[in-house]
Design a protein around this motif. Structure first.
Motif, PDB file in Angstrom:
ATOM      1  N   GLY A  15      21.510   9.495  -1.977  1.00 37.90           N
ATOM      2  CA  GLY A  15      20.119   9.438  -2.400  1.00 37.90           C
ATOM      3  C   GLY A  15      19.882  10.005  -3.793  1.00 37.90           C
ATOM      4  N   PHE A  92      14.241  16.771   4.366  1.00 37.12           N
ATOM      5  CA  PHE A  92      14.200  15.673   5.335  1.00 37.12           C
ATOM      6  C   PHE A  92      12.931  15.734   6.176  1.00 37.12           C
ATOM      7  N   ASN A  93      12.644  14.580   6.775  1.00 33.18           N
ATOM      8  CA  ASN A  93      11.552  14.471   7.743  1.00 33.18           C
ATOM      9  C   ASN A  93      12.203  14.038   9.047  1.00 33.18           C
ATOM     10  N   ASN A 114      13.695  22.463   4.013  1.00 34.36           N
ATOM     11  CA  ASN A 114      12.762  22.044   2.958  1.00 34.36           C
ATOM     12  C   ASN A 114      12.133  23.219   2.207  1.00 34.36           C
ATOM     13  N   SER A 142       7.014  16.169  -3.193  1.00 32.91           N
ATOM     14  CA  SER A 142       6.773  14.782  -2.777  1.00 32.91           C
ATOM     15  C   SER A 142       5.309  14.444  -3.002  1.00 32.91           C
ATOM     16  N   TYR A 155       6.359  17.697   7.897  1.00 33.00           N
ATOM     17  CA  TYR A 155       6.987  17.420   6.597  1.00 33.00           C
ATOM     18  C   TYR A 155       6.020  17.753   5.465  1.00 33.00           C
ATOM     19  N   THR A 190      15.997   5.277  -0.053  1.00 36.40           N
ATOM     20  CA  THR A 190      17.218   6.028   0.278  1.00 36.40           C
ATOM     21  C   THR A 190      17.364   6.075   1.794  1.00 36.40           C
ATOM     22  N   LYS A 191      18.367   6.812   2.236  1.00 37.40           N
ATOM     23  CA  LYS A 191      18.588   6.989   3.686  1.00 37.40           C
ATOM     24  C   LYS A 191      17.619   8.015   4.285  1.00 37.40           C
ATOM     25  N   PHE A 192      16.656   8.448   3.480  1.00 37.63           N
ATOM     26  CA  PHE A 192      15.597   9.348   3.965  1.00 37.63           C
ATOM     27  C   PHE A 192      14.904   8.731   5.185  1.00 37.63           C
ATOM     28  N   ARG A 193      14.788   7.383   5.136  1.00 40.09           N
ATOM     29  CA  ARG A 193      14.237   6.641   6.289  1.00 40.09           C
ATOM     30  C   ARG A 193      15.323   5.742   6.839  1.00 40.09           C
TER      31      ARG A 193
END
Ligand SMILES: NC(=O)c1ccc[n+]([C@@H]2O[C@H](COP(=O)([O-])OP(=O)(O)OC[C@H]3O[C@@H](n4cnc5c(N)ncnc54)[C@H](OP(=O)(O)O)[C@@H]3O)[C@@H](O)[C@H]2O)c1
Length: 235
Positions: A15, A92-93, A114, A142, A155, A190-193
């Motif tokens: 990411g 992350f969430n 976080n 964010s 988050y 990204t791989k965030f989701r």
């Protein structure tokens, strides 16, 4: 621009963190990255060295663990030397859910990664930077701080908590000539989701935008930057 500078980036295995590490590598920086997966870190290390990084240190740690975080900072300094720029990027969430659906463990884990990990690293880096009277601490927040989106309460709370820490610390760090920048990216693919978001920003574009904000002359402090993909500019 960042040749031989010591740059520690949390969450550098993929990411935005990975893209940042590779950009600084091209400049010949000394780079340290962490994440939980040793193999992905080693593959980013190879890429970074091939691009011209002068040194790369990687360590597989869990940022939820206070002793891991402290050990990682200490090991970074002993492997690549002093840190000029700390980028608290990892975050992350756990999932999208209504407040009443979240468990306490999820709450604790999100706050640990976080907020708390960034707090500990900021403290450790500051104490070293203070002696040299220079340094830059960059916190990846964010646009969630501005949105108050439903099903993102924990988050959003972590990012707003880290925003508060960032804004107060900027004033506290001022007498020591240490710059503090808050970064507010919008949606990034990204791989965030789990699902891909092709209309969101590419992590490389986000990294380049952050890189540009860090490339300003030394008499300029960028307090914060907010940027988004075109699909989010109606917010
Ligand atoms: N993507 C977006 O739309 C977006 C928008 C605004 C802000 N952001 C923020 O940007 C930052 C980077 O996000 P991203 O999109 O690049 O996410 P990502 O692709 O999911 O990358 C997250 C990174 O953090 C690491 N990480 C997560 N939990 C960790 C833990 N417990 N211990 C150690 N490392 C951990 C991951 O490595 P391992 O999984 O291997 O541990 C990975 O390297 C985050 O702070 C995020 O909140 C993202």
């Amino acid at each position: 621009m960042f040749s031989k500078k010591g740059i520690l980036i949390t969450g550098g295995s993929r990411g935005i963190g990975r893209a940042l590490a590779l950009l600084f590598a091209k400049d010949g920086a000394r780079v340290s990255i962490c994440g939980r997966n040793k193999e992905t870190l080693l593959s980013v290390k190879e890429e970074a060295l091939a691009l011209g990084a002068s040194q790369v240190y990687t360590e597989a740690i869990d940022l939820r663990d206070v002793s891991d975080v402290k050990k990682y900072y200490k090991n970074t300094v002993s492997h690549i030397g002093s840190i000029d720029i700390l980028i608290n990027n990892a975050g992350f969430n756990s999932r999208k859910a209504y407040l009443w659906e979240y468990g306490e463990e999820e709450f604790d884990d999100m706050f640990a990664v976080n907020v708390r990990a960034g707090f500990i690293l900021t403290k450790l880096a500051f104490l070293d930077m203070k002696k040299r009277k220079e340094g830059h601490i960059v916190n990846i927040l964010s646009t969630a701080c501005h949105f108050n989106n439903e099903r993102m309460s924990i988050y959003t709370a972590t990012k707003k908590a880290f925003q508060g820490l960032t804004d107060v610390f900027r004033k506290e760090a001022r007498p020591y000539n240490i710059r503090v920048t808050g970064v507010y990216p919008g949606g990034t693919d990204t791989k965030f989701r789990k699902e891909a978001r092709p209309l969101y920003m590419r992590p490389e574009s986000v990294a380049k935008t952050i890189y540009n904000a860090l490339s300003v002359p030394p008499d300029v402090v960028v307090h914060d930057i907010t940027f988004r993909p075109m699909v989010e500019t109606n917010f």
